[in-house]
Design a protein around this motif. Structure first.
Motif, mmCIF file in Angstrom:
data_model
loop_
_atom_site.group_PDB
_atom_site.id
_atom_site.type_symbol
_atom_site.label_atom_id
_atom_site.label_comp_id
_atom_site.label_asym_id
_atom_site.label_seq_id
_atom_site.Cartn_x
_atom_site.Cartn_y
_atom_site.Cartn_z
ATOM 1 N N GLU A 186 -3.779 2.995 11.709
ATOM 2 C CA GLU A 186 -5.012 2.210 11.564
ATOM 3 C C GLU A 186 -4.963 1.353 10.305
ATOM 4 O O GLU A 186 -5.374 0.195 10.299
ATOM 5 C CB GLU A 186 -6.241 3.126 11.533
ATOM 6 N N GLY A 187 -4.478 1.957 9.224
ATOM 7 C CA GLY A 187 -4.417 1.232 7.948
ATOM 8 C C GLY A 187 -3.499 0.021 8.041
ATOM 9 O O GLY A 187 -3.807 -1.062 7.519
ATOM 10 N N THR B 152 -0.313 16.504 10.620
ATOM 11 C CA THR B 152 0.616 15.392 10.826
ATOM 12 C C THR B 152 0.080 14.355 11.803
ATOM 13 O O THR B 152 0.139 13.144 11.538
ATOM 14 C CB THR B 152 1.981 15.932 11.303
ATOM 15 N N GLU C 22 -4.960 -2.903 10.461
ATOM 16 C CA GLU C 22 -5.958 -3.777 9.839
ATOM 17 C C GLU C 22 -5.279 -4.917 9.091
ATOM 18 O O GLU C 22 -5.686 -6.072 9.197
ATOM 19 C CB GLU C 22 -6.816 -2.934 8.878
ATOM 20 N N ILE C 23 -4.234 -4.602 8.354
ATOM 21 C CA ILE C 23 -3.516 -5.631 7.589
ATOM 22 C C ILE C 23 -2.838 -6.618 8.521
ATOM 23 O O ILE C 23 -2.919 -7.834 8.333
ATOM 24 C CB ILE C 23 -2.473 -4.960 6.662
ATOM 25 N N ASP D 221 -3.587 3.320 -2.513
ATOM 26 C CA ASP D 221 -3.000 4.309 -1.601
ATOM 27 C C ASP D 221 -3.970 4.658 -0.481
ATOM 28 O O ASP D 221 -5.183 4.733 -0.686
ATOM 29 C CB ASP D 221 -2.653 5.587 -2.362
ATOM 30 N N LEU D 222 -3.397 4.879 0.672
ATOM 31 C CA LEU D 222 -4.196 5.267 1.833
ATOM 32 C C LEU D 222 -4.571 6.744 1.684
ATOM 33 O O LEU D 222 -3.720 7.580 1.365
ATOM 34 C CB LEU D 222 -3.334 5.051 3.088
ATOM 35 N N GLU D 223 -5.846 7.064 1.888
ATOM 36 C CA GLU D 223 -6.260 8.475 1.835
ATOM 37 C C GLU D 223 -5.904 9.162 3.150
ATOM 38 O O GLU D 223 -6.185 8.634 4.222
ATOM 39 C CB GLU D 223 -7.750 8.578 1.537
ATOM 40 N N LEU D 224 -5.288 10.321 3.051
ATOM 41 C CA LEU D 224 -4.703 10.945 4.230
ATOM 42 C C LEU D 224 -5.184 12.383 4.417
ATOM 43 O O LEU D 224 -5.489 13.070 3.445
ATOM 44 C CB LEU D 224 -3.175 10.954 4.105
ATOM 45 N N SER D 225 -5.219 12.799 5.663
ATOM 46 C CA SER D 225 -5.593 14.181 5.991
ATOM 47 C C SER D 225 -4.370 15.093 5.882
ATOM 48 O O SER D 225 -3.904 15.667 6.875
ATOM 49 C CB SER D 225 -6.184 14.240 7.395
ATOM 50 N N ARG E 136 -3.085 -2.832 -2.542
ATOM 51 C CA ARG E 136 -4.352 -2.295 -2.025
ATOM 52 C C ARG E 136 -4.563 -0.836 -2.397
ATOM 53 O O ARG E 136 -5.526 -0.210 -1.969
ATOM 54 C CB ARG E 136 -4.348 -2.451 -0.509
ATOM 55 N N GLU F 248 -3.916 7.725 10.859
ATOM 56 C CA GLU F 248 -4.493 7.025 9.703
ATOM 57 C C GLU F 248 -3.566 5.911 9.194
ATOM 58 O O GLU F 248 -4.024 4.838 8.793
ATOM 59 C CB GLU F 248 -4.808 8.028 8.587
ATOM 60 N N LYS G 38 -2.982 13.572 12.638
ATOM 61 C CA LYS G 38 -4.089 12.806 12.076
ATOM 62 C C LYS G 38 -3.567 11.797 11.046
ATOM 63 O O LYS G 38 -4.009 10.646 10.997
ATOM 64 C CB LYS G 38 -5.099 13.763 11.434
ATOM 65 N N TYR H 38 0.848 -1.201 0.000
ATOM 66 C CA TYR H 38 0.000 0.000 0.000
ATOM 67 C C TYR H 38 0.875 1.240 0.000
ATOM 68 O O TYR H 38 1.975 1.248 0.549
ATOM 69 C CB TYR H 38 -0.970 0.003 1.187
#
Lengths: 296, 296, 296, 296, 296, 296
Positions: free
Chosen positions: E93-94, E84, E97-98, E76-80, E74, E90, E86, E27
């Motif tokens: 958490e991403g 920094t 899960e894996i 790209d992870l969407e990021l805020s 998978r 993220e 947040k 990812y």
């Protein structure tokens, strides 16, 4: 029977008339020794020879075709790079030979200082010569970096030769306050600040005269001509330049010498400046040849 | 509950309707096999998919939003690169499938030759099709590099199919004398040299007709579109193209097929050509979808 | 006696007045932390200091010369890169100091979010401040990437402070449907879509008022300003911007703060964007100084 | 008396012997029609002619000087770009003419497929020819993109002609499992994975034999040779290649044909790949000429 | 029957197993918010997905083929972006899960700070985890730009978690005197200055242990890896890295998580850095999969 | 109390000792007037000042820290660009002042000719001076482009001053046959072709002597140093140069003057050459300072 086609890149496409038969002689002068900002105009002519092949020989704007004229690309002048005085002498001699052989010299710079010796050679033959000068910069300094001969002083040096009322400057948008004062207030040169609207009127007044045309390609806006030493925003578009070409074609002036200067190909990442320089070269050669047709 | 957001770049943003439900189908055709100058249009669609994300889905110029329409980005057609004939057949078949499913095909080239098979597929269905052609170059050669099928002959090949009075060329500013003679003197095609002023009149006359629109993006000036194989100075600005889009939106023509060609991303150092191509894509898709809205 | 001339690049050319004596203070703010597309505006001020030397201090368009005014280049603000909140605070404090010392702050971004704290510092002093905003993008989102403070929300945040009838947006050509609705339909801001024709009327109405001027340089067309994070075709030309400068010079508005943002030098291969940014900087400083001349 | 020196770029420096007198003939073949990744090898020979001037004619590594030998740069072969079969025929005919005139052909590609027709022409004359092949890639696929003739199949096609025990591959570090199985397990070709250590032994065994040498320049590491279609990390350094040149010079093999392929100058931003290609060209020409000296 | 082949670029080539079936999950994490020098690692994963197609699925060095394993890309992870804290949450958490789904996470940065949350997620599951760290820089600062969480502090933050004797640093050649003192004199980490010779011994000692591998790609020399934020001359060659891969393949360590960081594609003009990153990705995935084969 | 941190880029990081207190004085000399190939070394010092910030002040290789020494960056020498003789005089005077003030001059070129006047100034003070010269090129021509003073003749001009047995050349891999004959056969200079293996022996023999060190950075391989006028493949790696630094540190030679020349930043697309030049600068300054420590 020749079965295979091997070809050399030797000249600008369709400029392969022999020197002896040619009416117009194109030559490269790769000097950039006084350039104070980004250098590299030394590479202009060789970059242009490669890029020129992407154009056609026919100009729909002028309805003229290079195939119909006698132009000789004589290659590049070998120069004593590192010694400005010697280089200027070499350019002078190179141009003089062409002028003395009754051909129109068309020089590809190099930086703008190369115009000085080329103009001198033309001036010595024709004496009464007017200068049409396209540029972003005034080039009217008295001296620059402690040198009297510089890309930033070249038009002042030409004014030293021809005096008042001979130089017509267009597209100028950068200079010192003193340079603008010299040009505008004393009327030493004709200079139209920021616009080129009255070009037609002036060229009309020059009908029947000998004219040397020098185009610093940075007169074009950096959007279409980024590949130059000192880009200056606010320049003319290529289509405006095309209108100037049409005026030059339609007016009866004697173009006795011409140069285009200040293309610096290594700053031209996408090649659009080099292509633009090539198209300017084609259009100007066509205009000169078209005028000579009626003369010869 | 999905806690994390992983996303794939799969389609042009907001063109993710399924093929079955879509009214307009976008597809990439990465062929540049006959390109004689700078190659690389093969990379256009993948570069555009990445760059498209920098735009919005809404067009203030047209007051339309991609989110409101059903567009499918079908990906790129797999091609037998190296064999021009086979590739043309593959493009023909790929387009035909879309046309036969009553969807509007929107092809992203590739070089301009790809228009030939795409147009053929559209023509076979609709027969009475007019061609609106934006380009810097005539593309009217009979043959080029010993090949009848070439980016430089593509409009001539289409003329072979549709004959006189069907092709309308705009923005043309380069070609051989013969090509201009063919277009202008014999009126084989309608061509307006150097300007696009009468575009509205012509489109008005095409109201109610089937129109295939092919835009060689080098119709744009190299200042805004340097990333192409053969840049030609003197082109139209993006704002002029925007006015053309407004006319296309306001006139009742049936756009039965469309393509944009000749973006070469690796010569587009600053990405402005790719962004411009993306914006052209968005505006044209919106126009086509807006017209279909009233039809379906 | 000093025989040799060693020189340091320390400030923008001719902006070397001490902070204490200066009327206008230039400073760089290299923050690009919320940039969602191409980053790199952090390098704008240092790239501009180098490039600025290619310009002259004199502006023929405005007939004003930097040498005649008192401008201090204070260098770049040191920032806690990585922590957006802390950075905004640092910009606010840095600007406040200048404002409190009765000098006009001229900030060089950085991304557009840096306008928020700089404007706040100016607003706290002058309260009744109008905003003139040049940009390609609306920047009116309520939030972006889950953040309320972002380059895409900055004008909305300023609207939160000043409310209706205070913000005048020019050159906007990109945004969501919602953003345009907010600006146009509710008349929250004055926004002229795609054109800037009525600029003079509006500035006339602002005579006598305090004005903060923020120029997102991507308002310029990507042809002349490719070096930015999110280029958007269809922008204004440099010559159109020059006309805006003339209007600003001629109208009696109080420019109490100014910034230019979103130059990203590493995407500016040919340097034309950096040069354009430098010329904009010079013209705006001259305009501000010229107005102060009559005040002090 | 010729006072001025005008010069044309016509040939590689010091390769200006006439075709008739030359022992070695250099020619460019600008074909990249089956290239599946980054194209542009079509520009290799013209980029190299310009860059070659930065080198000296003398090689300190080999202690040989181009000035002492008779080499003809015949220019570039004109090709029917767009039609792979016709192009292969044209290369075959062009090479055959040189071979039949008892000169050693030295071809500058182009993509690797150009080796096939050049080798054929050499093979038809000498029959018993061994192939030394430097490359990052196996090039042993049976077919690629539905084509039997491709840059990815070229060595397999040569194996079709010469069969087992004739092909020696060096520097290979990329291919499918099947290709490696074909080469290694069946001993169809001699391939040394990842290293080139045993090169000297093999060349020793080839003494007295006719050898065709084909160098895909991507055998060099991308650090020194980024300007190619498919860079593959882990390649040999230039100094390792220099050792190979010394071995080739010292061993008594008959080099009856040679090519260097896969330089793609437009991906060579800093020109180091083009310079490396030029130096490889110089060293190989010197080696071939040095061997011929003893023969003629 | 499907006649036409349309394809989408959706995943890294041959990494298209479903998430559910996959053993290894790749990812992208496009965060570069604390980067102090050249930014742009945000674009690494999308640039790599395009470039990866130029490689083969088979590795001759490892004699393993991606086609034989179950890998899921998978996206790209969407990021805020802009916040920094947040973003770190993220990523945590991403990755969690894996890890919780018993798959090996393989993260593509992004800047090096992204390793912190990814490692935390892995550490929470496996507790006894050793870190093998390749880098040019120590990354052992206590704080940087006033922030404790930074690309320059990331290994110190990991040391905060794992303490002494757990971190093994290789290829380090830049840092402050304090950082080197911390690592070397107190033996807080194992660091071998300038060389990587004892790598095999150390990996041997880690056999049977859980290992998290983080590779800052700037450990490679800038000659092969220019496209990074802070290039540091004197790095390892690609062939040295290949030897490291062989050691990793041959030693029985449990690779429970992996990342490669700091590719910045917009500074990678010739793409060689992106290609190198892709090849590193392929080899590491193959090594991890090969080890899992024996486990599952 | 100073609340805000504004900073100017004024000197190389940590080289901000006043001229009076400094032991080593760094200065830029932006002259490239005799450069025959790619120009632009004029920009080296300003590009390096920006890039230097990406390094640390501490060198782990040498275990020395810039913070511990007194170095003054004096900025760039102003030069009469366009007049080679005047420029050489200006460099001579600038260097002489530093030498006369008993400080070690460290010059950043510029092209290699700048070494001549700098060396002269050092030589006049110390007389018995040995020259250690790293370069890809011999620089031993008698004249070049009709000039005796040129980047291609500079070491010959120094030999004119010091005569035999004084000059030690390393890394040389390009020159004319005559130049190599001059150096090798007559033993005018010590030159080791292609390798630098015996460097330690030679430096050992120079212990106790005054040494001027001139490094033409193109001695490095173009893979790590592409940004130079005339790249020459086959050069040394950065790690080999690091070993040379260690030898220089450990041997008791008196470094009485030093220069690094021929970085041309505009050909350094990825900045790796500029970074390498900065690191060379840091290491050499540290070595010189470390030696002075024991002297003063």
């Amino acid at each position: 029977m020749k079965k295979n086609n091997f070809s050399h890149i030797t000249t600008f496409m369709a400029m392969d008339t022999t020197y002896e038969e040619a009416n117009v002689v194109v030559y490269g002068v790769g000097f950039d020794g006084t350039t104070s900002n980004r250098p590299g105009t030394r590479f202009a002519s060789s970059a242009m020879r490669l890029e020129f092949d992407g154009l056609e020989t026919y100009s729909p704007t002028l309805n003229l075709d290079l195939e119909d004229f006698k132009v000789c690309d004589r290659g590049d002048l070998e120069l004593s790079i590192g010694n400005t005085d010697k280089v200027l002498e070499e350019i002078y001699e190179g141009t003089k030979e062409i002028v003395n052989d009754n051909k129109v010299p068309f020089m590809i710079g190099g930086e703008h200082l190369v115009t000085l010796p080329a103009f001198k050679a033309v001036y010595e033959k024709y004496k009464d010569v007017y200068i049409i000068h396209f540029d972003a910069h005034t080039d009217l300094r008295e001296s620059y970096n402690n040198n009297k001969n510089s890309h930033a002083t070249v038009i002042k040096r030409i004014w030293d030769i021809v005096g008042d009322n001979k130089i017509f400057q267009f597209g100028i948008r950068s200079g010192t306050k003193d340079e603008f004062n010299f040009a505008l207030k004393e009327k030493h040169t004709y200079m139209e600040v920021s616009t080129i609207n009255t070009f037609e009127t002036i060229v009309k007044n020059l009908e029947g005269k000998n004219v040397y045309l020098t185009i610093d390609l940075d007169v074009l806006d950096p959007s279409i001509f980024p590949g130059t030493g000192t880009p200056e925003p606010g320049g003319i578009t290529y289509r405006e330049l095309e209108n100037i070409f049409k005026i030059l074609k339609n007016r009866n002036i004697n173009l006795v010498g011409c140069d285009i200067v200040e293309l610096s190909p290594d700053y031209d990442n996408s090649s659009v400046s080099t292509v633009a320089a090539c198209k300017v070269l084609r259009e100007l050669i066509l205009i000169i040849c078209d005028k000579l047709k009626f003369k010869n």
